[in-house]
Design a protein around this motif. Structure first.
Motif, PDB file in Angstrom:
ATOM      1  N   VAL A 131      -7.327  -1.651  -0.621  1.00 53.65           N
ATOM      2  CA  VAL A 131      -6.492  -0.444  -0.650  1.00 53.65           C
ATOM      3  C   VAL A 131      -6.397   0.155  -2.057  1.00 53.65           C
ATOM      4  O   VAL A 131      -5.658   1.116  -2.265  1.00 53.65           O
ATOM      5  N   ASN A 166       0.380   1.003  -7.535  1.00 52.25           N
ATOM      6  CA  ASN A 166       0.840   2.155  -6.749  1.00 52.25           C
ATOM      7  C   ASN A 166       1.612   3.172  -7.584  1.00 52.25           C
ATOM      8  O   ASN A 166       1.469   4.391  -7.399  1.00 52.25           O
ATOM      9  N   ASP A 172      -1.068  11.370  -9.443  1.00 55.75           N
ATOM     10  CA  ASP A 172      -1.075  12.433  -8.425  1.00 55.75           C
ATOM     11  C   ASP A 172      -0.132  13.572  -8.789  1.00 55.75           C
ATOM     12  O   ASP A 172      -0.408  14.741  -8.501  1.00 55.75           O
ATOM     13  N   ARG A 211     -14.773   4.350  -6.631  1.00 57.26           N
ATOM     14  CA  ARG A 211     -14.345   3.049  -6.115  1.00 57.26           C
ATOM     15  C   ARG A 211     -14.411   1.994  -7.216  1.00 57.26           C
ATOM     16  O   ARG A 211     -15.368   1.936  -7.993  1.00 57.26           O
ATOM     17  N   GLU A 246      -7.299  -2.798 -11.629  1.00 55.75           N
ATOM     18  CA  GLU A 246      -7.811  -2.859 -10.247  1.00 55.75           C
ATOM     19  C   GLU A 246      -8.864  -3.944 -10.021  1.00 55.75           C
ATOM     20  O   GLU A 246      -8.836  -4.621  -8.987  1.00 55.75           O
ATOM     21  N   GLN A 275       0.824  -1.206   0.000  1.00 53.88           N
ATOM     22  CA  GLN A 275       0.000   0.000   0.000  1.00 53.88           C
ATOM     23  C   GLN A 275       0.860   1.259   0.000  1.00 53.88           C
ATOM     24  O   GLN A 275       1.930   1.305   0.619  1.00 53.88           O
ATOM     25  N   ARG A 276       0.391   2.293  -0.727  1.00 58.35           N
ATOM     26  CA  ARG A 276       1.043   3.609  -0.643  1.00 58.35           C
ATOM     27  C   ARG A 276       0.680   4.257   0.684  1.00 58.35           C
ATOM     28  O   ARG A 276      -0.450   4.115   1.170  1.00 58.35           O
ATOM     29  N   GLU A 278      -7.262   2.521  -5.017  1.00 54.59           N
ATOM     30  CA  GLU A 278      -7.731   3.907  -4.898  1.00 54.59           C
ATOM     31  C   GLU A 278      -8.735   4.305  -5.970  1.00 54.59           C
ATOM     32  O   GLU A 278      -9.357   5.359  -5.871  1.00 54.59           O
ATOM     33  N   TYR A 314      -0.646   5.350  -9.498  1.00 54.72           N
ATOM     34  CA  TYR A 314      -1.264   6.377  -8.626  1.00 54.72           C
ATOM     35  C   TYR A 314      -0.323   7.571  -8.466  1.00 54.72           C
ATOM     36  O   TYR A 314      -0.751   8.727  -8.484  1.00 54.72           O
ATOM     37  N   ARG A 332      -0.224   7.501   2.108  1.00 50.49           N
ATOM     38  CA  ARG A 332      -0.673   8.806   1.613  1.00 50.49           C
ATOM     39  C   ARG A 332      -1.742   9.354   2.547  1.00 50.49           C
ATOM     40  O   ARG A 332      -2.536   8.585   3.104  1.00 50.49           O
ATOM     41  N   GLU A 369      -4.874  11.913   2.488  1.00 47.58           N
ATOM     42  CA  GLU A 369      -5.744  12.680   1.575  1.00 47.58           C
ATOM     43  C   GLU A 369      -5.887  14.141   1.999  1.00 47.58           C
ATOM     44  O   GLU A 369      -5.978  15.030   1.162  1.00 47.58           O
ATOM     45  N   GLU A 418     -12.931  10.478  -6.037  1.00 46.68           N
ATOM     46  CA  GLU A 418     -12.544   9.082  -6.308  1.00 46.68           C
ATOM     47  C   GLU A 418     -13.756   8.243  -6.665  1.00 46.68           C
ATOM     48  O   GLU A 418     -14.850   8.450  -6.132  1.00 46.68           O
TER      49      GLU A 418
END
Length: 520
Positions: free
Chosen positions: A238, A205, A212, A230, A198, A74-75, A240, A208, A77, A79, A228
């Protein structure tokens, strides 16, 4: 009953999990200096124990664990920090670009320069003082003519440079719009890739991170909000998901209905463009795809960020009123040049030139002219500073300068009256009266206050941006010290798991090779 090889399997899972953690750690260390990289973390989970819950489960004492497995990578991060960073990025970009535009103008209008407008005014009026002492002096007449040309050329120079600044600002507006569209296209492409992987349980990751970075850069141009979406299918908890992007008001609130730049659900984006009032007219709004948003609509704001600063520098219309840093300065310059030329010509027409004395005929000539301007009442002064000239008649013959107030060739009464204009207060059209130099200083003073405000807010917003970025980096950035600590931790765990496997192997060796030898 558990398997004889249960211990081997448990140790093997531990080895694989610690190995995966070391590989992820290695990825973090390798990208410690990569812009936009977010550190990643392996989420360990205990694997399912034995026996599993069920009606026919074997009755053994306790619940035997089966080791560890990697749940996700997982990253790390936050929010809230992302939101704060983008908000401050929009402000810092706006104030930085606004200050640059005003600074450029300040450098041009520098009152301390030997070639500045105040110097040109002073030299012109000083030469008139000299002429007033002896109006028959041809050398003094020539100096007045030359200094008049220098004054007109200074107005022309300032006008041309402000026009050039405007042209550059317009190009920068177009470049900003192109950058917005380029970023939207790339974000949309990354969105598609994310949407394809996904649902199968993958967590991309690095995609992402790339997305970003583009969103961060986009937030410097216009104020945006991301939403976002889902992912479906067998997506990881996890994951994103894809994002949608919309332009929001300066307050951060959405428009009603939302002005959407990119739709993450449909994988489509709308091209952004700025609309102008004619080819070289002010900006009057913007368009998203085929939909136009006009600034004449009170509900539509200039999109904050770099683009807003460029538009404000170039010029725009808001509810029918035209404004802008460069257009406002151009208007002041035109007003100053026109009011001065008109007052000077009026006084000049009161005098008598050497030619009139010789011919005994009245020949009223304007000292300053401008193509297309007649100095009539209620005439617009727009563009005069760029067209101001000394009249061709006076350029051809300096004896046409009406320096005398009577028919004596040496009289410089009117030249003195012209020189006295330097200290005369004139109406510049706003009801208040100023001398030329006072009005110019008022313009410069107003610009200085505006520049100081922009500089202060630029510094404050950059400081706030730096603070938010530090907070964000504290969470998302790679700390080599922390990674080294984790490396030792994972390495020891790996070694311990390997030693456990060796111990189990020795136990199995005893069973396989050492049992059944009793009595032999």
């Amino acid at each position: 009953m558990t398997s004889t090889f249960h211990g081997l399997e448990t140790a093997l899972r531990a080895i694989h999990s610690q190995q995966r953690a070391l590989q992820t750690l290695s990825h973090n260390v390798a990208n410690a200096n990569t812009p936009g990289y977010t550190r990643q973390r392996v989420n360990f989970e205990a694997s399912n124990g034995f026996p599993a819950v069920g009606r026919n489960q074997p009755q053994i004492p306790g619940h035997l664990g089966s080791g560890v497995e990697v749940g996700d990578i997982q990253r790390i991060r936050n929010e809230f920090f992302d939101y704060r960073f983008r908000t401050e990025q929009t402000k810092a970009s706006y104030w930085g670009n606004r200050f640059d535009s005003i600074s450029r103008l300040e450098g041009l209008m520098n009152v301390q320069s030997d070639n500045g407008l105040p110097t040109a005014f002073n030299e012109f009026f000083n030469s008139l003082q000299t002429l007033a002492k002896d109006a028959s002096d041809l050398g003094a007449r020539s100096v007045v003519r030359q200094n008049g040309m220098a004054l007109a050329n200074t107005f022309n120079y300032l006008h041309e440079n402000i026009t050039e600044f405007q042209r550059q600002a317009k190009n920068e507006i177009s470049q900003s719009a192109d950058e917005i569209n380029s970023m939207l296209e790339r974000i949309n492409g990354i969105n598609k890739q994310i949407g394809e992987v996904e649902p199968h349980g993958y967590v991309p990751n690095d995609l992402y991170d790339k997305r970003d970075m583009l969103v961060d850069a986009l937030s410097s141009l216009v104020n945006i909000k991301t939403t976002e979406i889902r992912p479906g299918g067998n997506a990881s908890s996890v994951a994103e998901g894809k994002i949608s992007i919309e332009i929001v008001k300066e307050s951060g609130a959405s428009y009603d209905p939302p002005i959407q730049l990119l739709n993450g659900k449909s994988n489509e984006f709308n091209e952004f463009s700025v609309t102008f009032d004619g080819e070289n007219g002010p900006v009057n709004g913007f368009a998203i795809g085929d939909t136009t948003f006009s600034f004449n609509d009170a509900a539509v704001d200039l999109p904050a960020g770099t683009l807003k600063a460029k538009v404000e520098a170039y010029g725009y219309t808001k509810q029918g009123q035209e404004a802008g840093i460069y257009p406002d300065m151009m208007k002041e310059l035109d007003k100053l040049a026109y009011t001065f030329a008109k007052a000077f010509n009026t006084q000049h027409s009161e005098g008598i030139s050497l030619v009139e004395m010789d011919s005994d005929e009245e020949d009223i000539i304007n000292f300053f002219v401008g193509e297309g301007f007649t100095f009539a009442e209620d005439e617009s002064f727009e563009g005069f500073a760029g067209k101001m000239r000394v009249s061709q008649e006076i350029m051809d013959n300096a004896d046409l300068i009406a320096a005398a107030s009577n028919e004596f060739s040496g009289d410089g009464g009117n030249a003195q009256a012209l020189a006295d204009l330097m200290k005369s207060e004139l109406d510049f059209g706003d009801g208040s009266e100023f001398t030329f130099t006072d009005y110019y200083e008022k313009i410069i003073g107003t610009m200085g206050v505006t520049a100081a405000e922009a500089e202060t807010l630029r510094d404050n917003s950059q400081l706030a941006l730096l603070q938010v970025d530090l907070n964000r980096q504290a969470v998302s950035g790679v700390s080599l010290d922390e990674e080294m600590t984790n490396m030792v931790k994972f390495q020891h765990a790996y070694n311990a798991a390997a030693r456990t496997m060796t111990a189990v192997d020795e136990m199995l060796d005893r069973i396989i090779n050492g049992m059944g030898r009793v009595g032999r």
